[in-house]
Structure formats: C-alpha cells, structure tokens
Design a protein around this motif. Structure first.
Motif, short mmCIF file in Angstrom:
data_model
loop_
_atom_site.label_atom_id
_atom_site.label_comp_id
_atom_site.label_asym_id
_atom_site.label_seq_id
_atom_site.Cartn_x
_atom_site.Cartn_y
_atom_site.Cartn_z
N ARG A 148 0.80 -1.22 0.00
CA ARG A 148 0.00 0.00 0.00
C ARG A 148 0.84 1.27 0.00
O ARG A 148 0.57 2.21 -0.75
N ASP A 149 1.86 1.33 0.82
CA ASP A 149 2.59 2.58 1.02
C ASP A 149 3.85 2.70 0.17
O ASP A 149 4.64 3.64 0.36
N LYS A 150 4.05 1.78 -0.75
CA LYS A 150 5.21 1.91 -1.64
C LYS A 150 4.96 3.05 -2.64
O LYS A 150 3.87 3.19 -3.17
N PRO A 151 5.98 3.87 -2.89
CA PRO A 151 5.81 4.94 -3.88
C PRO A 151 5.44 4.34 -5.24
O PRO A 151 6.01 3.33 -5.66
N ALA A 152 4.50 4.97 -5.90
CA ALA A 152 4.00 4.40 -7.16
C ALA A 152 3.80 5.50 -8.18
O ALA A 152 3.08 6.46 -7.95
N MET A 153 4.48 5.35 -9.30
CA MET A 153 4.27 6.18 -10.48
C MET A 153 4.15 5.24 -11.67
O MET A 153 4.39 4.04 -11.55
N ASP A 154 3.80 5.78 -12.83
CA ASP A 154 3.59 4.91 -13.98
C ASP A 154 4.80 4.01 -14.23
O ASP A 154 4.66 2.81 -14.45
N LEU A 155 6.00 4.56 -14.18
CA LEU A 155 7.21 3.78 -14.45
C LEU A 155 7.37 2.63 -13.46
O LEU A 155 7.65 1.49 -13.85
N THR A 156 7.18 2.93 -12.18
CA THR A 156 7.39 1.88 -11.17
C THR A 156 6.30 0.81 -11.26
O THR A 156 6.56 -0.37 -11.03
N VAL A 157 5.08 1.22 -11.60
CA VAL A 157 4.02 0.22 -11.73
C VAL A 157 4.25 -0.62 -12.98
O VAL A 157 3.98 -1.83 -12.99
N GLN A 158 4.77 -0.03 -14.05
CA GLN A 158 5.13 -0.83 -15.23
C GLN A 158 6.15 -1.90 -14.85
O GLN A 158 6.08 -3.04 -15.32
N ALA A 159 7.11 -1.53 -14.01
CA ALA A 159 8.11 -2.50 -13.58
C ALA A 159 7.48 -3.58 -12.71
O ALA A 159 7.75 -4.78 -12.88
N MET A 160 6.62 -3.16 -11.78
CA MET A 160 6.05 -4.08 -10.81
C MET A 160 5.06 -5.05 -11.45
O MET A 160 4.95 -6.20 -11.03
N THR A 161 4.35 -4.60 -12.47
CA THR A 161 3.32 -5.44 -13.09
C THR A 161 3.87 -6.42 -14.13
O THR A 161 3.14 -7.26 -14.63
N GLY A 162 5.13 -6.30 -14.48
CA GLY A 162 5.69 -7.15 -15.51
C GLY A 162 5.63 -6.56 -16.90
O GLY A 162 6.12 -7.16 -17.86
N VAL A 163 5.02 -5.37 -17.04
CA VAL A 163 4.92 -4.75 -18.36
C VAL A 163 6.31 -4.57 -18.97
O VAL A 163 6.54 -4.87 -20.15
N GLU A 216 -3.72 -3.38 -10.41
CA GLU A 216 -4.83 -4.28 -10.70
C GLU A 216 -5.51 -3.94 -12.02
O GLU A 216 -6.04 -4.82 -12.71
N ALA A 217 -5.52 -2.65 -12.39
CA ALA A 217 -6.11 -2.24 -13.66
C ALA A 217 -5.30 -2.73 -14.85
O ALA A 217 -5.84 -3.01 -15.92
N VAL A 218 -3.99 -2.85 -14.65
CA VAL A 218 -3.10 -3.23 -15.75
C VAL A 218 -3.07 -4.74 -15.97
O VAL A 218 -2.92 -5.21 -17.11
N TYR A 219 -3.22 -5.51 -14.91
CA TYR A 219 -3.00 -6.96 -14.99
C TYR A 219 -3.74 -7.63 -16.15
O TYR A 219 -3.14 -8.43 -16.89
N PRO A 220 -5.03 -7.36 -16.37
CA PRO A 220 -5.71 -8.06 -17.48
C PRO A 220 -5.10 -7.79 -18.85
O PRO A 220 -5.24 -8.61 -19.76
N ALA A 221 -4.41 -6.65 -19.00
CA ALA A 221 -3.79 -6.33 -20.29
C ALA A 221 -2.60 -7.24 -20.59
O ALA A 221 -2.09 -7.25 -21.72
N LEU A 222 -2.16 -8.02 -19.62
CA LEU A 222 -1.05 -8.95 -19.81
C LEU A 222 -1.52 -10.29 -20.36
O LEU A 222 -0.74 -11.24 -20.41
N SER A 223 -2.78 -10.38 -20.76
CA SER A 223 -3.38 -11.69 -21.05
C SER A 223 -2.61 -12.52 -22.06
O SER A 223 -2.40 -13.72 -21.85
#
Length: 413
Positions: A148-163, A216-223
C-alpha cells in the motif's frame, strides 16, 4: 477561444439535443499528473461541473510546464474544468473543502494512500459532511495490502506489473511501454468505479468510497503474455519484440517498406488467404508448413521472412492501400506528427485545433466517450492557476469580497 468542433451523434436529424448524462453532477477534482486528472476530464466532457482544486503553487503536472514538455499534457487533461486553489495544509483551507463537499456529488483524488486522512479530510471525515458523497481514490497498489505505502508512479508500476519484462526484444534489456498506460488505465477504471457508485447512489441514496489500484487495472492487459507463460509450464517468456505477446498469431509483426514500416496481423485463415492474394502467392496456401495457424506459428521466422521480402518492395502508404483493398488488417507505423494531424480523428472531433491562452494554437483531444442525442461540448482550455477561485468561493459558497481577500492574504488560496 475558438475550436474546430464536430457535432455529437444526434438521435435523429433536427431533434433537440439531450443534456449530457452528467449535467448537474458536481465533481471536486484533486487529481494530479495523469491518473486523477484524466478521470476528471472524462467526467467534465460528459457534462459534469468539475472543479479542479490545486495547491496555491499548482499541481505537479502544471509545474512541469516550466521545463520540457509538461505544458501540453496539462492542457490535454484539464479542459472544461474550473480552476481553484486551496491550501489544504491550513485549517481554513480544509474548512472550505468541507463546505464544497456539502454541495458536491464526487470527490476524486490520487494522492498517496492516507494523505487525505492525515489532513483530516479523508473519506470517513467527509462522509460525515455529506453521506451522499462518492469518494473516488486512485493509487498504485490500493488502500490495503503489504505494498500500500510503496511509492507508485507509472514507471514503477510498469516495472512491478511485468509490463517492462515483456516489452522490447529478447536480446536487449527490458523497456518501458511508451505511453503512460498504468496511469491512464487506472484513470479509466476510476471513472468506471465512481460512475458505478453514482448509479448505486440513485437507488440507495448513499455514497461510498471506491478505489482503483493501477497494478490491478493493468494486470488483465497482460493476457497474451500470461497465456504464453502458463502454456510453457510457468517458464518466463522472453520479450517478443513486435511479435504477438503470446506467440500465438502469425503473421503478426512490423514489416519493412521502402520508406518506413507497416504493421500486419492475420487472425484466422481468411486474413491469411487475403494476404497471400495481395502478395500474388496463393500457391503458399497449399504448403503444409503454412496450412494452419499452428503450422504458421511453428514456422514463424520463415513466414516473417516471406512477408518482409514482399513488403520491402513497396512504399509504406502504397502497401497500406493495397492491403486494405484486400481486407488485410494492417496500419502504417506513423510518427507523432502524422498522428496529431490524423484526418479521421479531426473529422470525428476526437482531435481539435484550439486557441489555448498560454500555448497558442494547439491540438487537444476530446473525450473518447460519445453520447447519442447529446451535442459534444466545445473544448474550453484550462485556465491559469486559481482562475476561478473567487467565482467558486464567492459566487458558489457565498464568501464576501472581504473574506476572500483575507483568506488570500493568509495563504489559504
């Protein structure tokens, strides 16, 4: 302000236009950068009165306008909003927010989780002020959970989600996706969540908190890539470049032309037969190694070599015209200058030339959402910091000119 606009889709010629669906809905938009502001933009263009609330120095994306290319993104996401400044670090500023909330239907924000609670104006506090309030919160990882409290920006979420791990070519390091897809997918889902809550409020009379985590919004795009991962028994798939993420379609790639590149995809046998006809190679349909999709996937390198040899003999646009005539799914790989001038999007009013007060004549987007029977709003470019503060606080809340002056002198605006 002038715009080149296209009319909205009317129910029938000459019919009086219907109000936009969100006419009369009041939204307090505390969004910043892309995620929250895009949600607010969609609401504004659907007819809501959106009051953008910024700190006195302006929100982060506005401040980017002093360097690099920050000014245009702010203009793209903040059309048709009233611009108000409010210092929520002051008790008077928080008090004014509570007064605004009493009259509002929605408050949206995408601060780090807990920020509004620490200021004393989080959901629980504001629900006491207005039980009908829909409070929409966007974040990187959500309001609960270990991240929850990890800093999150588009770049970091791209890294975290596997994008990033699936973007690029197999023999090169991972690459971020070009567009800020996590921010914008999060913003679109936030719009969906708060609209669902508004619908529920019409039945129950009660507002509620809704939240969307970008992850969670990005995950389905990895289908497609997940399909390959599962089918390989859990092995990590390599980056597939411009090939299909699941390596399940062929041909599916970006192919060279004499003056650029073209993207081609064949889904099923009809497209493959059409491509062979356009290539003048109908005889290849009878060859076993190309007879089915599975066989073409198994011989992907050979298929791509055949298609590349063909495409290289044409200019990009001539080949595009030829393939379209044969109903082959394809598109020229265009640069941003070509996209900004897209005749189709301008004809539909999706892109419009606007005289912006700070940027001059620029192209701005309209909402992708279309509402039958309602005329599309003309684009009203974003204003300067705090342009509408006195109008909202005075005309709407009823503060006197003297009160406004005093509050401004104390740094509340």
């Amino acid at each position: 302000m002038t715009t080149d606009t296209a009319p909205g889709p009317d129910a029938e010629a000459g019919a009086p236009p219907r109000p936009l669906p969100l006419a009369g809905v009041v939204v307090l938009d505390l969004g910043q950068i892309y995620n929250g502001p895009y949600c607010g933009f969609l609401l504004a263009m659907a007819g809501a009165e959106v009051i953008k609330i910024e700190p006195p120095g302006g929100e982060h994306l506005r401040r980017r306008g002093t360097v690099g290319g920050g000014a245009l993104p702010f203009a793209m996401l903040n059309s048709n909003k009233r611009c108000v400044t409010l210092n929520l670090k002051t008790e008077e500023g928080r008090g004014l927010l509570r007064q605004l909330v009493r009259r509002a239907d929605v408050l949206l924000e995408n601060f780090a989780p807990g920020t509004m609670d620490r200021l004393g104006v989080g959901f629980e506090a504001l629900r006491e002020v207005n039980p009908r309030l829909v409070y929409a919160q966007g974040s990187g990882y959500g309001l609960t959970g270990p991240n929850r409290d990890k800093p999150a920006m588009d770049l970091t979420v791209q890294a975290m989600t596997g994008v990033m791990s699936i973007t690029g070519f197999p023999d090169r390091p991972p690459v971020k996706a070009g567009p800020a897809l996590c921010d914008f997918l999060g913003g679109v889902h936030l719009y969906a969540a708060l609209m669902t809550a508004l619908f529920d409020r019409e039945r129950t009379g009660q507002g509620r908190l809704v939240e969307v985590a970008m992850q969670e919004a990005v995950y389905p795009a990895l289908s497609s890539s997940l399909g390959l991962w599962y089918s390989s028994g859990g092995g990590v798939p390599s980056r597939t470049g411009n090939m299909h993420g699941g390596l399940a379609e062929c041909p599916y790639n970006v192919y060279p032309t004499s003056d650029g590149h073209i993207a081609i995809i064949c889904v099923g046998e009809t497209h493959w037969q059409s491509l062979l006809t356009a290539m003048g190679r109908e005889e290849l349909a009878a060859e076993t190694r190309f007879a089915t999709l599975k066989q073409r996937v198994d011989n992907m390198a050979e298929v791509d070599a055949l298609v590349s040899a063909f495409t290289a003999g044409f200019t990009r646009d001539a080949l595009h015209d030829l393939l379209v005539r044969h109903r082959v799914p394809c598109a020229p790989v265009r640069d941003l200058g070509e996209v900004v001038a897209d005749a189709h999007m301008h004809a539909r009013g999706a892109l419009q030339w606007v005289e912006h007060p700070a940027l001059g004549r620029v192209v701005l987007p309209h909402s992708p959402l279309r509402f039958e029977g309602s005329a599309a709003l003309p684009i009203d470019p974003n204003g300067d910091i705090g342009r509408d503060t006195e109008a909202v606080m005075g005309g709407w809340l009823g503060l006197s000119a003297e009160e406004l002056s005093q509050l401004k002198s104390r740094g509340v605006f």
